[in-house]
Design a protein around this motif. Structure first.
Motif, PDB file in Angstrom:
ATOM      1  N   ALA A  61     -18.440  16.376 -41.548  1.00  0.00           N
ATOM      2  CA  ALA A  61     -17.882  17.759 -41.061  1.00  0.00           C
ATOM      3  C   ALA A  61     -16.798  18.238 -41.888  1.00  0.00           C
ATOM      4  O   ALA A  61     -15.901  17.410 -42.336  1.00  0.00           O
ATOM      5  N   PRO A  62     -16.706  19.421 -41.545  1.00  0.00           N
ATOM      6  CA  PRO A  62     -15.384  20.100 -42.270  1.00  0.00           C
ATOM      7  C   PRO A  62     -14.115  19.900 -41.516  1.00  0.00           C
ATOM      8  O   PRO A  62     -14.073  19.472 -40.246  1.00  0.00           O
ATOM      9  N   MET A  63     -12.832  20.340 -42.223  1.00  0.00           N
ATOM     10  CA  MET A  63     -11.818  20.036 -41.435  1.00  0.00           C
ATOM     11  C   MET A  63     -10.804  21.374 -41.728  1.00  0.00           C
ATOM     12  O   MET A  63     -11.290  21.922 -42.589  1.00  0.00           O
ATOM     13  N   PHE A  64      -9.687  21.290 -41.329  1.00  0.00           N
ATOM     14  CA  PHE A  64      -8.758  22.306 -41.614  1.00  0.00           C
ATOM     15  C   PHE A  64      -8.695  22.443 -43.269  1.00  0.00           C
ATOM     16  O   PHE A  64      -8.722  21.510 -43.926  1.00  0.00           O
ATOM     17  N   GLY A  65      -8.674  23.822 -43.677  1.00  0.00           N
ATOM     18  CA  GLY A  65      -8.550  23.828 -45.176  1.00  0.00           C
ATOM     19  C   GLY A  65      -7.158  24.035 -45.593  1.00  0.00           C
ATOM     20  O   GLY A  65      -6.900  24.769 -46.758  1.00  0.00           O
ATOM     21  N   GLN A  66      -6.172  23.749 -44.690  1.00  0.00           N
ATOM     22  CA  GLN A  66      -4.881  23.632 -45.199  1.00  0.00           C
ATOM     23  C   GLN A  66      -3.928  22.475 -44.507  1.00  0.00           C
ATOM     24  O   GLN A  66      -4.558  22.126 -43.552  1.00  0.00           O
ATOM     25  N   PRO A  67      -2.766  22.495 -45.042  1.00  0.00           N
ATOM     26  CA  PRO A  67      -2.193  21.199 -44.173  1.00  0.00           C
ATOM     27  C   PRO A  67      -1.724  21.483 -43.025  1.00  0.00           C
ATOM     28  O   PRO A  67      -1.683  22.712 -42.404  1.00  0.00           O
ATOM     29  N   VAL A  68      -1.508  20.401 -42.047  1.00  0.00           N
ATOM     30  CA  VAL A  68      -0.804  20.518 -40.671  1.00  0.00           C
ATOM     31  C   VAL A  68       0.232  19.613 -40.740  1.00  0.00           C
ATOM     32  O   VAL A  68       0.144  18.586 -41.153  1.00  0.00           O
ATOM     33  N   MET A  69       1.332  20.509 -40.590  1.00  0.00           N
ATOM     34  CA  MET A  69       2.579  19.657 -40.498  1.00  0.00           C
ATOM     35  C   MET A  69       2.873  19.364 -38.980  1.00  0.00           C
ATOM     36  O   MET A  69       2.583  20.193 -38.105  1.00  0.00           O
ATOM     37  N   VAL A  70       3.501  18.146 -38.909  1.00  0.00           N
ATOM     38  CA  VAL A  70       3.651  17.713 -37.580  1.00  0.00           C
ATOM     39  C   VAL A  70       5.159  17.296 -37.251  1.00  0.00           C
ATOM     40  O   VAL A  70       5.591  16.577 -38.243  1.00  0.00           O
ATOM     41  N   PHE A  71       5.708  17.833 -36.331  1.00  0.00           N
ATOM     42  CA  PHE A  71       7.407  17.842 -36.236  1.00  0.00           C
ATOM     43  C   PHE A  71       7.604  17.040 -34.778  1.00  0.00           C
ATOM     44  O   PHE A  71       6.578  17.174 -34.039  1.00  0.00           O
ATOM     45  N   GLY A  72       8.685  16.468 -34.750  1.00  0.00           N
ATOM     46  CA  GLY A  72       9.059  15.845 -33.552  1.00  0.00           C
ATOM     47  C   GLY A  72      10.345  16.803 -32.932  1.00  0.00           C
ATOM     48  O   GLY A  72      10.779  17.502 -33.545  1.00  0.00           O
ATOM     49  N   ALA A  73      10.165  16.766 -31.705  1.00  0.00           N
ATOM     50  CA  ALA A  73      11.346  17.584 -30.950  1.00  0.00           C
ATOM     51  C   ALA A  73      11.678  17.037 -29.810  1.00  0.00           C
ATOM     52  O   ALA A  73      10.737  16.256 -28.851  1.00  0.00           O
ATOM     53  N   ASP A  74      13.000  17.169 -29.018  1.00  0.00           N
ATOM     54  CA  ASP A  74      13.252  16.682 -27.735  1.00  0.00           C
ATOM     55  C   ASP A  74      12.802  17.937 -26.690  1.00  0.00           C
ATOM     56  O   ASP A  74      12.178  18.822 -27.302  1.00  0.00           O
ATOM     57  N   LYS A  75      12.875  17.475 -25.476  1.00  0.00           N
ATOM     58  CA  LYS A  75      12.574  18.811 -24.577  1.00  0.00           C
ATOM     59  C   LYS A  75      13.266  19.947 -24.794  1.00  0.00           C
ATOM     60  O   LYS A  75      12.367  21.339 -24.728  1.00  0.00           O
ATOM     61  N   ALA A  76      14.314  20.133 -24.929  1.00  0.00           N
ATOM     62  CA  ALA A  76      15.070  21.486 -25.174  1.00  0.00           C
ATOM     63  C   ALA A  76      14.551  22.331 -26.476  1.00  0.00           C
ATOM     64  O   ALA A  76      14.187  23.406 -26.528  1.00  0.00           O
ATOM     65  N   ARG A  77      14.081  21.358 -27.481  1.00  0.00           N
ATOM     66  CA  ARG A  77      13.711  21.902 -28.625  1.00  0.00           C
ATOM     67  C   ARG A  77      12.389  22.437 -28.757  1.00  0.00           C
ATOM     68  O   ARG A  77      11.735  23.446 -29.161  1.00  0.00           O
ATOM     69  N   LEU A  78      11.590  21.581 -27.725  1.00  0.00           N
ATOM     70  CA  LEU A  78      10.100  21.907 -27.341  1.00  0.00           C
ATOM     71  C   LEU A  78      10.028  23.162 -26.529  1.00  0.00           C
ATOM     72  O   LEU A  78       9.419  24.331 -27.038  1.00  0.00           O
ATOM     73  N   THR A  79      10.947  23.581 -25.737  1.00  0.00           N
ATOM     74  CA  THR A  79      11.137  24.865 -25.022  1.00  0.00           C
ATOM     75  C   THR A  79      11.431  25.833 -26.080  1.00  0.00           C
ATOM     76  O   THR A  79      11.032  26.858 -25.898  1.00  0.00           O
ATOM     77  N   ARG A  80      12.497  25.541 -26.770  1.00  0.00           N
ATOM     78  CA  ARG A  80      12.865  26.625 -27.642  1.00  0.00           C
ATOM     79  C   ARG A  80      11.884  27.082 -28.755  1.00  0.00           C
ATOM     80  O   ARG A  80      11.675  28.295 -29.058  1.00  0.00           O
ATOM     81  N   THR A  81      11.167  26.062 -29.168  1.00  0.00           N
ATOM     82  CA  THR A  81       9.922  26.380 -30.014  1.00  0.00           C
ATOM     83  C   THR A  81       8.864  27.225 -29.391  1.00  0.00           C
ATOM     84  O   THR A  81       8.021  28.009 -29.973  1.00  0.00           O
TER      85      THR A  81
END
Length: 145
Positions: A61-81
């Motif tokens: 099967a195909p996949m994304f044709g571009q990178p996927v960046m994975v970030f970590g965040a606390d609750k406040a930063r998740l809401t801000r994002t």
């Protein structure tokens, strides 16, 4: 410059970012990432590359044709994002803590619909947009360690 198909040019100008609650157990982070990635794939068909095949001709099967960046965040930063994405007109895929207790897609949508945005317990989100826009959305976040 070599010729590039329009969908390839779009992939080169966009970025995919997944943001996860750093306090989740690893199995939940993996589960949330999989669901969020499916949201991006479903809404951005041009993000998908071509099928794979090995030297024996076995198809994959195909996949994304571009990178996927994975970030970590606390609750406040998740809401801000989340707010940064919405403020920029980007519709993110979201995963809330309530979805860990649901059993299927209809229940998932009902669980999100039952809560006002300000009260959503977002444990993960994913966005795909122009690179500069995604950079502004995730500004200040660190890649997940």
């Amino acid at each position: 410059m070599p010729f590039r198909a329009p969908e390839e040019i779009n992939r080169l100008n966009t970025k995919i970012a997944v943001v996860l609650d750093v306090d989740l157990p690893v199995w939940q982070k993996l589960n949330v990432t999989a669901f969020l990635a499916s949201g991006i794939a479903a809404t951005a068909v041009d993000s998908i590359g071509l099928n794979y095949a090995d030297a024996d001709g076995t198809a994959y099967a195909p996949m994304f044709g571009q990178p996927v960046m994975v970030f970590g965040a606390d609750k406040a930063r998740l809401t801000r994002t989340l707010n940064r994405a919405l403020d920029r007109g980007v519709s993110p895929a979201i995963f809330t803590s309530a979805l860990f207790g649901t059993g299927h897609d209809d229940e998932n949508r009902a669980a999100v619909a039952a809560v006002r945005r300000a009260e959503l317990d977002v444990v993960g989100l994913a966005v795909r947009a122009e690179r500069k826009v995604v950079d502004k959305i995730v500004d200040g976040l660190k890649l997940h360690g």
